[in-house]
Design an enzyme around this catalytic site. Structure first.
Site, PDB file in Angstrom:
ATOM      1  N   ASP A 186       0.858  -1.183   0.000  1.00 49.75           N
ATOM      2  CA  ASP A 186       0.000   0.000   0.000  1.00 49.75           C
ATOM      3  C   ASP A 186       0.897   1.237   0.000  1.00 49.75           C
ATOM      4  OD1 ASP A 186      -2.442   1.553   0.427  1.00 49.75           O
ATOM      5  OD2 ASP A 186      -3.248  -0.284   1.301  1.00 49.75           O
ATOM      6  N   ASP A 199      -3.127   4.696  -2.322  1.00 50.44           N
ATOM      7  CA  ASP A 199      -4.195   5.258  -1.501  1.00 50.44           C
ATOM      8  C   ASP A 199      -4.644   6.625  -2.032  1.00 50.44           C
ATOM      9  OD1 ASP A 199      -5.649   4.963   1.079  1.00 50.44           O
ATOM     10  OD2 ASP A 199      -4.610   6.825   1.557  1.00 50.44           O
ATOM     11  N   GLU A 237      -6.468   3.836  -5.955  1.00 51.12           N
ATOM     12  CA  GLU A 237      -7.775   4.070  -5.334  1.00 51.12           C
ATOM     13  C   GLU A 237      -8.226   5.468  -5.749  1.00 51.12           C
ATOM     14  OE1 GLU A 237      -9.824   4.145  -0.907  1.00 51.12           O
ATOM     15  OE2 GLU A 237      -7.997   5.242  -1.308  1.00 51.12           O
ATOM     16  N   HIS A 266     -11.176  -3.226   3.299  1.00 47.09           N
ATOM     17  CA  HIS A 266     -11.126  -2.781   4.699  1.00 47.09           C
ATOM     18  C   HIS A 266     -11.941  -1.518   4.955  1.00 47.09           C
ATOM     19  CE1 HIS A 266      -8.327  -0.486   2.421  1.00 47.09           C
ATOM     20  NE2 HIS A 266      -8.228   0.385   3.402  1.00 47.09           N
ATOM     21  N   ASP A 267     -12.444  -0.870   3.905  1.00 47.04           N
ATOM     22  CA  ASP A 267     -13.270   0.335   4.076  1.00 47.04           C
ATOM     23  C   ASP A 267     -14.746   0.044   3.842  1.00 47.04           C
ATOM     24  OD1 ASP A 267     -11.032   1.905   4.525  1.00 47.04           O
ATOM     25  OD2 ASP A 267     -10.798   2.425   2.415  1.00 47.04           O
TER      26      ASP A 267
HETATM   27  C1  NOJ Z   1      -8.350   5.170   1.925  1.00 49.46           C
HETATM   28  C2  NOJ Z   1      -8.011   4.023   2.816  1.00 49.46           C
HETATM   29  O1  NOJ Z   1      -8.399   2.829   2.207  1.00 49.46           O
HETATM   30  C3  NOJ Z   1      -8.688   4.281   4.136  1.00 49.46           C
HETATM   31  O2  NOJ Z   1      -8.675   3.169   4.984  1.00 49.46           O
HETATM   32  C4  NOJ Z   1      -8.037   5.480   4.755  1.00 49.46           C
HETATM   33  O3  NOJ Z   1      -8.710   5.836   5.935  1.00 49.46           O
HETATM   34  C5  NOJ Z   1      -8.031   6.683   3.810  1.00 49.46           C
HETATM   35  N1  NOJ Z   1      -7.734   6.337   2.460  1.00 49.46           N
HETATM   36  C6  NOJ Z   1      -7.008   7.686   4.250  1.00 49.46           C
HETATM   37  O4  NOJ Z   1      -5.718   7.197   3.999  1.00 49.46           O
END
Ligand code: NOJ
Length: 608
Positions: free
Chosen positions: A111, A219, A276, A351-352
């Site tokens: 990541d 990210d 992302e 994970h989000d």
């Molecule tokens: C996206 C990540 O997947 C998430 O978990 C994070 O809180 C935010 N970006 C900030 O880095």
């Protein structure tokens, strides 16, 4: 089935390993500890499970952040880009993980978090140490003077809302300026306009590639270039002083220059990339990032599907969605990539996000297994590279309804409750209840409970029985766990294995083939055709309902009903109803049982 010649890719898309790959995502904190005393997972724990990951049929592993961090946002707040987070292990452990992955011919994706750092990073400590001209680090972050309102009250430089609530600006008393943080105040945004930041990031990327990393998940990478002048965001929520700034920091004017800078390095190493990209949906913009010829990113994670059940200004506000909308989103991204020679990153969980069974199907005990298998079919057989998030392969679901907020750990949910709900809706019990329900539906903690390895030991084999894990294990681990499923041919795990293998076995169809959505308006089922050519193709049909439905097979697809069923999630044979018409094919209907999934394959051989 005869494979097409390499020189004849059916959709004109280049063939390459990362298009054929099945990717497994690990959330290190919740995967596996090697030490019975550790409340979180560890890198050595991950290494000990590589054979398991490989046995599923996944060949690339993406790890969420494992670098040094105070863990305010679970590692997305990095305090040292060249060191491993103490709780996860050491650099030697990490080298060993890479060696073991490569020994199995697996790839490793790290990541890359470079929109922001932790406020504990040396760069930020130096940046905030003084405003003086001699401080070369000051300009590594985004500092601005205060504004003053008509009453002489100090105000942030603009009205931008932070993703974790409140203003996106934090006042620094010592140097008397604000700094920008799109996420938590402890996650200051780097200033990519400063060439020293760009070269520091480049050198860090090389550092990890030289150590054997095969690529990066980047990210919020479309946030790194912001609109010059940082103007106020348009008002989308009149009840708040803070407004969603996404249009002003997503895909800013220098994004592609920055991505090409990174892309050049990745190309040198033949490395992989997935970006992302929240808030991106415009075809031109998307293709700039993933167009095969541009060499920026291999693929991106878009957010249209996972935003379907929330509101733009606040994801926790409920929103009803229809299957027609869902199909519209899938069709849009499938067609866009195939038409333009881009590539899709396919995901339903990470994970989000909450667990997909709870979100898109049903986690009721009688439907859970069918739902899990149906969603596996739905995800993995689209055009693109599938990402399987730890626990998805055994059908893990959202946290129990009975869990109170003290079991939740995520800064996003906890800030929302404390700073928004309890402040703005202090007296509104009804709204509070709705929010608690929505956290249980969409909160990030749902996907972060520990991996369920066995059903016998307390903590499900994730860590030692005497240790309190950083987050409670889901109580259903006694039944839903790897040990129970791994040798059971009817398990969710075995089904995932089959569907991932099928994707590789018939890659002309399922990896490189065309995509056509059938019945875009139907509200009960999803059906699509994947085709390598006229003779080699598949029909994929899935029910999204918890009751029996009937799907009228469109005329062009009825011939599939004569083909072998290659995959199904009910033991007994599929049911169909034949109407009248020519050769009995005039009107055929399939009777779909709750969450039934069926794959018919027509493989007529080589087309030339
Ligand atoms: C996206 C990540 O997947 C998430 O978990 C994070 O809180 C935010 N970006 C900030 O880095």
């Amino acid at each position: 089935m005869f494979p097409l010649k390499e020189s004849q890719p059916p959709t004109g898309i280049h063939r390459t390993w990362w298009k054929e790959s099945n990717i497994y995502q690990i959330y290190p904190s919740s995967f596996q500890s090697h030490s019975p005393n550790s409340p979180t997972g560890t890198i050595r724990g991950i290494t000990s499970r590589l054979s398991y990951i490989q046995s599923l049929g996944t060949d690339t592993v993406w790890l969420c952040p494992i670098l040094a961090s105070p863990q305010i946002d679970m590692g997305y707040d990095i305090s040292d880009y060249r060191d491993i987070h103490e709780g996860y292990g050491t650099m030697e452990d990490h080298d060993e993980l890479i060696r073991e992955l490569h020994a199995r011919k697996m790839k490793y994706v790290m990541d890359l978090v470079v929109n922001h750092t932790s406020d504990q990073h040396e760069w930020f400590k130096k940046s905030r140490s003084s405003r003086g001209k001699g401080n070369e680090y000051r300009d590594w972050y985004i500092w601005r003077p205060a504004k003053y309102d008509k009453d002489g009250q100090r105000q942030p430089p603009n009205n931008w809302l932070s993703y974790f609530g409140g203003s996106a600006w934090q006042w620094d008393a010592m140097t008397q300026e604000y700094y920008l943080h799109l996420f938590a105040p402890s996650q200051p945004d780097l200033n990519w306009e400063n060439p020293s930041v760009v070269s520091a990031v480049h050198s860090m990327i090389r550092f990890w590639l030289d150590r054997g990393v095969d690529g990066f998940r980047m990210d919020v990478i479309n946030f790194i270039s912001k609109e010059p002048g940082l103007p106020n965001a348009p008002v989308s929520d009149p009840t708040s002083p803070w407004q969603s700034p996404i249009a002003l920091h997503s895909c800013g004017p220098r994004l592609h220059e920055f991505l090409q800078g990174i892309g050049t390095i990745l190309k040198e190493y033949d490395a992989f990339s997935v970006g992302e990209m929240p808030g991106v949906g415009d075809e031109k913009e998307v293709m700039k990032s993933v167009g095969q010829e541009r060499e920026e990113l291999n693929m991106i994670f878009h957010f249209e599907l996972v935003s379907i059940d929330g509101q733009t200004q606040d994801k926790f506000l409920p929103r009803n969605w229809t299957l027609q909308e869902l199909k519209g989103i899938i069709s849009k991204w499938q067609a866009m990539m195939l038409r333009n020679h881009g590539w899709n990153a396919l995901y339903l969980e990470n994970h989000d996000q909450p667990r997909s069974i709870s979100r898109f199907a049903s986690d009721a005990p009688e439907y859970r297994k069918f739902s899990a298998k149906m969603l596996a079919t739905f995800l993995a057989l689209q055009s693109g590279t599938p990402y399987i998030y730890q626990g998805q392969e055994i059908g893990q679901i959202n946290v129990p309804r009975s869990w109170a907020l003290d079991k939740y750990r995520d800064i996003e949910t906890l800030n929302h409750w404390r700073d928004k709900v309890l402040v703005e809706y202090a007296e509104d019990k009804e709204f509070q209840d709705i929010m608690l329900r929505e956290y249980r539906k969409k909160g990030r903690d749902n996907g972060r409970t520990p991996m369920q390895w066995d059903g016998k030991s307390r903590n499900a084999g994730f860590t030692g029985e005497e240790t309190q894990p950083w987050m409670d294990v889901h109580p259903d681990y006694t039944e839903w766990n790897v040990e129970n499923q791994i040798n059971d041919p009817d398990s969710v795990f075995s089904y995932w294995k089959t569907v991932l293998a099928l994707r590789k076995e018939l890659k002309d169809i399922f990896v490189y083939g065309d995509f056509e959505m059938l019945d875009p308006e139907g509200e009960q089922s999803v059906a699509f055709i994947r085709s390598a050519d006229e003779r080699n193709k598949a029909l994929v049909v899935m029910s999204f309902k918890d009751y029996e439905t009937e799907w009228r097979v469109p005329e062009g697809a009825t011939s599939f009903l004569q083909c072998p069923v290659k995959l199904k999630n009910y033991e007994d044979e599929p049911q169909s109803r034949q109407g009248g018409g020519a050769e009995g094919g005039g009107s055929s209907a399939m009777i779909l049982r709750p969450f039934e999934a069926l794959v018919y394959v027509s493989s007529g051989g080589n087309s030339d």
